[in-house]
Design an enzyme around this catalytic site. Structure first.
Site, PDB file in Angstrom:
ATOM      1  N   GLU A  41      -9.802   4.122   6.024  1.00  0.00           N
ATOM      2  CA  GLU A  41      -9.169   4.514   7.290  1.00  0.00           C
ATOM      3  C   GLU A  41     -10.124   5.218   8.246  1.00  0.00           C
ATOM      4  O   GLU A  41     -10.018   5.055   9.458  1.00  0.00           O
ATOM      5  CB  GLU A  41      -7.929   5.372   7.031  1.00  0.00           C
ATOM      6  CG  GLU A  41      -6.828   4.648   6.243  1.00  0.00           C
ATOM      7  CD  GLU A  41      -6.294   3.388   6.927  1.00  0.00           C
ATOM      8  OE1 GLU A  41      -6.499   3.213   8.139  1.00  0.00           O
ATOM      9  OE2 GLU A  41      -5.663   2.570   6.211  1.00  0.00           O
ATOM     10  N   GLU A  56      -2.744  -3.973   7.389  1.00  0.00           N
ATOM     11  CA  GLU A  56      -3.826  -4.948   7.533  1.00  0.00           C
ATOM     12  C   GLU A  56      -3.789  -6.068   6.496  1.00  0.00           C
ATOM     13  O   GLU A  56      -4.827  -6.437   5.945  1.00  0.00           O
ATOM     14  CB  GLU A  56      -5.162  -4.196   7.456  1.00  0.00           C
ATOM     15  CG  GLU A  56      -5.471  -3.510   6.108  1.00  0.00           C
ATOM     16  CD  GLU A  56      -4.928  -2.103   5.956  1.00  0.00           C
ATOM     17  OE1 GLU A  56      -3.911  -1.778   6.599  1.00  0.00           O
ATOM     18  OE2 GLU A  56      -5.501  -1.322   5.172  1.00  0.00           O
ATOM     19  N   GLY A 116       1.166  -0.540  11.615  1.00  0.00           N
ATOM     20  CA  GLY A 116       0.530  -1.797  11.268  1.00  0.00           C
ATOM     21  C   GLY A 116       0.059  -1.745   9.837  1.00  0.00           C
ATOM     22  O   GLY A 116      -0.160  -0.661   9.286  1.00  0.00           O
ATOM     23  N   ASP A 146       1.145   8.276  -1.495  1.00  0.00           N
ATOM     24  CA  ASP A 146       2.017   8.272  -0.310  1.00  0.00           C
ATOM     25  C   ASP A 146       2.347   9.695   0.143  1.00  0.00           C
ATOM     26  O   ASP A 146       2.565   9.950   1.318  1.00  0.00           O
ATOM     27  CB  ASP A 146       3.352   7.561  -0.598  1.00  0.00           C
ATOM     28  CG  ASP A 146       3.221   6.042  -0.552  1.00  0.00           C
ATOM     29  OD1 ASP A 146       2.165   5.534  -0.122  1.00  0.00           O
ATOM     30  OD2 ASP A 146       4.191   5.362  -0.953  1.00  0.00           O
ATOM     31  N   HIS A 156      -7.200  -1.674  15.464  1.00  0.00           N
ATOM     32  CA  HIS A 156      -7.296  -0.953  14.189  1.00  0.00           C
ATOM     33  C   HIS A 156      -7.136  -1.909  13.006  1.00  0.00           C
ATOM     34  O   HIS A 156      -8.003  -1.974  12.127  1.00  0.00           O
ATOM     35  CB  HIS A 156      -6.228   0.146  14.156  1.00  0.00           C
ATOM     36  CG  HIS A 156      -6.223   0.928  12.877  1.00  0.00           C
ATOM     37  ND1 HIS A 156      -6.895   2.120  12.730  1.00  0.00           N
ATOM     38  CD2 HIS A 156      -5.662   0.677  11.681  1.00  0.00           C
ATOM     39  CE1 HIS A 156      -6.739   2.570  11.503  1.00  0.00           C
ATOM     40  NE2 HIS A 156      -5.987   1.715  10.833  1.00  0.00           N
ATOM     41  N   GLU A 157      -6.053  -2.660  13.002  1.00  0.00           N
ATOM     42  CA  GLU A 157      -5.795  -3.541  11.846  1.00  0.00           C
ATOM     43  C   GLU A 157      -6.873  -4.620  11.738  1.00  0.00           C
ATOM     44  O   GLU A 157      -7.300  -4.962  10.640  1.00  0.00           O
ATOM     45  CB  GLU A 157      -4.401  -4.163  11.921  1.00  0.00           C
ATOM     46  CG  GLU A 157      -3.239  -3.156  12.037  1.00  0.00           C
ATOM     47  CD  GLU A 157      -3.285  -2.001  11.057  1.00  0.00           C
ATOM     48  OE1 GLU A 157      -3.874  -2.150   9.967  1.00  0.00           O
ATOM     49  OE2 GLU A 157      -2.736  -0.926  11.378  1.00  0.00           O
ATOM     50  N   TYR A 197      -8.016   9.495   8.540  1.00  0.00           N
ATOM     51  CA  TYR A 197      -8.329   8.777   9.763  1.00  0.00           C
ATOM     52  C   TYR A 197      -9.250   9.597  10.664  1.00  0.00           C
ATOM     53  O   TYR A 197     -10.303   9.137  11.091  1.00  0.00           O
ATOM     54  CB  TYR A 197      -7.044   8.479  10.548  1.00  0.00           C
ATOM     55  CG  TYR A 197      -6.094   7.534   9.856  1.00  0.00           C
ATOM     56  CD1 TYR A 197      -5.351   7.942   8.750  1.00  0.00           C
ATOM     57  CD2 TYR A 197      -5.916   6.236  10.313  1.00  0.00           C
ATOM     58  CE1 TYR A 197      -4.459   7.072   8.118  1.00  0.00           C
ATOM     59  CE2 TYR A 197      -5.031   5.366   9.693  1.00  0.00           C
ATOM     60  CZ  TYR A 197      -4.303   5.791   8.598  1.00  0.00           C
ATOM     61  OH  TYR A 197      -3.446   4.931   7.976  1.00  0.00           O
ATOM     62  N   GLN A 213       0.846  -1.179   0.000  1.00  0.00           N
ATOM     63  CA  GLN A 213       0.000   0.000   0.000  1.00  0.00           C
ATOM     64  C   GLN A 213       0.890   1.240   0.000  1.00  0.00           C
ATOM     65  O   GLN A 213       1.918   1.229   0.681  1.00  0.00           O
ATOM     66  CB  GLN A 213      -0.890   0.026   1.262  1.00  0.00           C
ATOM     67  CG  GLN A 213      -2.089   0.940   1.101  1.00  0.00           C
ATOM     68  CD  GLN A 213      -3.013   0.952   2.327  1.00  0.00           C
ATOM     69  OE1 GLN A 213      -2.659   0.468   3.386  1.00  0.00           O
ATOM     70  NE2 GLN A 213      -4.175   1.509   2.175  1.00  0.00           N
ATOM     71  N   HIS A 263      -9.917  -3.399   9.982  1.00  0.00           N
ATOM     72  CA  HIS A 263      -9.806  -3.343   8.517  1.00  0.00           C
ATOM     73  C   HIS A 263     -10.358  -4.611   7.849  1.00  0.00           C
ATOM     74  O   HIS A 263     -10.641  -4.597   6.651  1.00  0.00           O
ATOM     75  CB  HIS A 263      -8.349  -3.182   8.090  1.00  0.00           C
ATOM     76  CG  HIS A 263      -7.870  -1.763   8.018  1.00  0.00           C
ATOM     77  ND1 HIS A 263      -8.478  -0.817   7.224  1.00  0.00           N
ATOM     78  CD2 HIS A 263      -6.813  -1.141   8.603  1.00  0.00           C
ATOM     79  CE1 HIS A 263      -7.813   0.334   7.341  1.00  0.00           C
ATOM     80  NE2 HIS A 263      -6.808   0.170   8.173  1.00  0.00           N
TER      81      HIS A 263
HETATM   82  N1  BES Z   1      -3.375   0.741   6.071  1.00  0.00           N
HETATM   83  C1  BES Z   1      -2.683   1.511   7.016  1.00  0.00           C
HETATM   84  C2  BES Z   1      -1.247   1.749   6.680  1.00  0.00           C
HETATM   85  C3  BES Z   1      -1.008   2.403   5.329  1.00  0.00           C
HETATM   86  C4  BES Z   1      -1.865   3.358   4.820  1.00  0.00           C
HETATM   87  C5  BES Z   1       0.096   2.051   4.606  1.00  0.00           C
HETATM   88  C6  BES Z   1      -1.606   3.926   3.576  1.00  0.00           C
HETATM   89  C7  BES Z   1       0.353   2.630   3.381  1.00  0.00           C
HETATM   90  C8  BES Z   1      -0.501   3.573   2.854  1.00  0.00           C
HETATM   91  C9  BES Z   1      -2.779   0.871   8.416  1.00  0.00           C
HETATM   92  O1  BES Z   1      -3.996   0.268   8.676  1.00  0.00           O
HETATM   93  C10 BES Z   1      -2.671   1.977   9.416  1.00  0.00           C
HETATM   94  O2  BES Z   1      -3.525   2.801   9.425  1.00  0.00           O
HETATM   95  N2  BES Z   1      -1.629   1.965  10.245  1.00  0.00           N
HETATM   96  C11 BES Z   1      -1.470   2.936  11.300  1.00  0.00           C
HETATM   97  C12 BES Z   1      -1.963   2.317  12.593  1.00  0.00           C
HETATM   98  C13 BES Z   1      -2.660   3.239  13.528  1.00  0.00           C
HETATM   99  C14 BES Z   1      -3.650   4.178  12.937  1.00  0.00           C
HETATM  100  C15 BES Z   1      -3.291   2.456  14.657  1.00  0.00           C
HETATM  101  C16 BES Z   1       0.003   3.286  11.414  1.00  0.00           C
HETATM  102  O3  BES Z   1       0.814   2.675  10.727  1.00  0.00           O
HETATM  103  O4  BES Z   1       0.341   4.185  12.152  1.00  0.00           O
HETATM  104 ZN    ZN Z   2      -5.535   1.682   8.855  1.00  0.00          ZN
END
Ligand code: BES
Ligand code: ZN
Length: 640
Positions: A330, A283, A281, A390, A307-308, A398, A145, A311
């Site tokens: 998100e 998912e 994390g 990105d 959180h994960e 979020y 991702q 998802h």
């Molecule tokens: N899916 C995301 C991580 C992500 C988003 C990777 C977009 C690449 C592009 C993952 O679920 C996430 O939100 N991770 C958060 C965790 C937190 C909100 C609990 C993180 O990595 O901080």
């Molecule tokens: Zn997420």
């Protein structure tokens, strides 16, 4: 109704509107010495276009070495072309393959592509043995991702397209994928590392978007946690990881199930990666990837698992159909994660997460408050062709997203009223990808069953402000339960009013016992609140450190806020630089590098060149290099 366009995905060059991938067969060999994956991807395709027949398939690739394309059924060569000049810096190179005969809507074909990844691959992080815990074997993992799957395999790299997959992977070290293992059977446990190549077969029967394809390999051990949950990690760390999550993993999945409906995926396992993993994390289905920074010994960061796991419904089952609607993944997941907190720990705990998230969101809204970037302040981001998701990644999706849903929940009368709607939404779009517009249409069709509620929603909600609004505030002021935040606020305000006192007076007024019995997240909020006040003088911050000793704290959440606070006063850049050497999670390393750079440009660059380049995942390496004004940032690191 708000004017939310339903754009096509601007981050793919594939012809996914004409033809779709329904299933993938991946025959891979992990070449540990060359640091590449080579093999064959077979794509099962079905024509979608009703306006005309389809005579070619266009796939996303990025820095892949394409050897040969063929028709799967008879292995006959298919003509293909790929631009020979430098690839598009964000989107990569479109691979165009001619089909043997044009397809009408509904007709299918399977094509195979022999290829290998290259050392420019942005999805894969490779670690040498010294960078692992046991220092015995190398390690490898992917992060696809948002749009890095195309550097791992030729594919339609858009969340609009979902495919099931089977991966047959040959490797001398055990591998895990975002799927369930069928060979060797699970009861056989983890095969021994004996220097020979083993074949692993992993199957993902549910159709998933390309960004959820994942692989990791290395020396791995497993501990079961609950009936369908377990944890993978390097053997030396696996017990500490099991301790961190054993109380919560299973109950978080089952709480999310109560909120969202049955868990469709079978097992829920997680893998704790080495420190260079760029996210908290990820998912990946059946195998959430986690940063080792969560393993702090006090279970204070388990909300990442909530959180994960959430998802599994929002994102993995019901997916956004392009990165403009990323908030559907998100925002809904964050909303659900906090409902899990509500069920397990009560309303104050839920709102405490909103309070913390609010700060992160405000910081990001400020970061994007400049010309050309303001659209990143929107909940629905109108991307242009070739923009990199990105670069627009932030907590806006979020927290604006979760607050929007929380606001709607409050308007209709609370969770009891809103949760049946959430379940209906999941049921309506299970297995599908949808746009924000489709979400909105479903929303109104659901609430039209309840005219009183519908009327409130129509009168009160400013849809345009929520979806297309920019600026530093939410469209409405949210009221949160501050029970868990109050002691952080009050200690911060007493520091604020004492900030001009002498060291001796400060030492009389404050002491380490101020923080006795505080949770790590309360300390985080305390430090963040200080950081929003006027800049503190150097002497005060030194006295502060004398009292609380945060330089010695081992919790990365606390460490991050502490350094950001101290660096604002120009202090402790060397300590921060030392710490950041081993932080791969972008939430920690990006702002820390940025803040060190403000204080001491040379130190920031030197730390990055000496430590970051060889250690960081390619995604983090590139983004940090940009912020430090360094070119292409990774060149030196690739071969290390
Ligand atoms: N899916 C995301 C991580 C992500 C988003 C990777 C977009 C690449 C592009 C993952 O679920 C996430 O939100 N991770 C958060 C965790 C937190 C909100 C609990 C993180 O990595 O901080
Ligand atoms: Zn997420």
């Amino acid at each position: 109704m708000a004017a939310i366009p339903s754009p096509v995905d601007q981050a793919t060059q594939s012809n996914y509107l004409d033809i779709e991938t329904t299933h993938l067969e991946l025959d891979w060999t992990v070449d540990w010495s060359q640091r590449i994956i080579r093999g064959k991807a077979t794509l099962h395709l079905r024509a979608r276009s009703s306006s005309s027949s389809v005579d070619k398939v266009v796939l996303d690739t990025s820095y892949l070495a394409i050897k040969r394309c063929s028709l799967a059924e008879n292995d006959k060569d298919l003509a293909f072309s790929i631009p020979s000049k430098r690839q598009h810096p964000v989107l990569g190179s479109a691979l165009t393959i001619s089909l043997p005969a044009p397809l009408q809507k509904g007709e299918t074909v399977a094509i195979s592509i022999e290829y290998a990844t290259t050392d420019e691959c942005t999805a894969l992080g490779w670690l040498n043995a010294e960078q692992t815990d046991s220092k015995r074997y190398p390690f490898m993992y992917s992060q696809c991702q948002a749009i890095h799957a195309r550097s791992l395999l030729p594919c339609m790299d858009t969340p609009a397209i979902k495919a099931s997959y089977v991966a047959r992977v040959k490797s001398t070290l055990p591998v895990l994928l975002s799927a369930q293992r069928t060979v060797p059977p699970l009861e056989d446990g983890v095969p021994e590392i004996d220097g020979t190549e083993h074949e692993y077969v992993w199957e993902q029967k549910i159709r998933i978007p390309s960004y959820l394809i994942a692989i990791a390999g290395g020396e791995l051990a497993f501990r079961p946690l609950g009936k369908r949950t377990g944890i993978w990690a390097e053997p030396g760390k696996v017990d500490a990881c099991a301790y961190e999550f054993e109380q919560d993993a299973e109950r978080m999945v089952s709480t999310a199930e109560q909120l969202c409906g049955p868990y469709r995926w079978g097992r829920y396992d997680a893998l704790v990666l080495p420190a260079s993993f760029p996210y908290g994390g990820m998912e990946n289905p059946n195998c959430t990837f986690l940063t080792p920074a969560l393993i702090v010994g006090d279970r204070s960061q388990v909300d990442v698992v909530a959180h994960e796991a959430s998802h599994s419904w929002h994102g993995n089952d019901v997916s956004c159909d392009g990165w403009s609607s990323f908030w559907l993944n998100e925002g809904w997941t964050t909303y659900t994660e906090r409902l899990v907190a509500l069920k397990l720990h009560g309303p104050a705990a839920r709102d405490f997460e909103y309070i913390q998230g609010y700060k992160a969101m405000t910081d990001d809204l400020k970061r994007f408050d400049k010309d050309g970037m303001r659209k990143a302040q929107r909940l629905h981001i109108p991307y242009e062709f070739g923009e990199d998701p990105d670069e627009f990644y932030s907590s806006v999706a979020y927290d604006k997203g979760a607050n929007f849903l929380y606001y709607l929940e409050k308007l209709v009368g609370g969770v009891e009223v809103f949760n049946p709607y959430q379940k209906a939404y999941i049921q309506a779009f299970e297995g599908k990808s949808l746009t924000t517009q489709q979400w909105e249409e479903h929303f109104w069709s659901y609430w039209s069953q309840f005219p009183e509620k519908e009327q409130i929603l129509r009168e009160k909600v400013d849809w345009n402000a929520w979806f297309n609004g920019e600026g530093l505030e939410l469209p409405v002021k949210m009221e949160y339960d501050t029970t868990l935040a109050d002691r952080a606020y009050s200690l911060a305000s007493s520091w604020h009013s004492s900030r001009t006192l002498s060291d001796a007076d400060l030492a009389r007024k404050f002491s380490a016992s101020d923080l006795q019995g505080w949770s790590a997240t309360q300390i985080v909020l305390f430090l963040e609140t200080l950081g929003t006040q006027d800049v503190y003088g150097k002497e005060t911050v030194e006295a502060f450190e004398g009292i609380y000793g945060f330089n010695k704290n081992a919790n990365p959440e606390i460490k991050l806020r502490w350094f950001l606070f101290a660096l604002k006063a120009g202090l402790y850049a060397p300590e921060a630089a030392h710490w950041v050497r081993n932080q791969g999670r972008m939430k920690y390393c990006r702002p820390t590098y940025r803040a060190i750079y403000q204080v001491d440009k040379d130190l920031a660059r030197k730390t990055f060149n000496e430590y970051g380049v060889g250690f960081l995942h390619p995604i983090a390496r590139r983004l940090i290099a940009q912020e430090l004004g360094l070119e292409a940032g990774g060149d030196k690191g690739k071969k290390q």
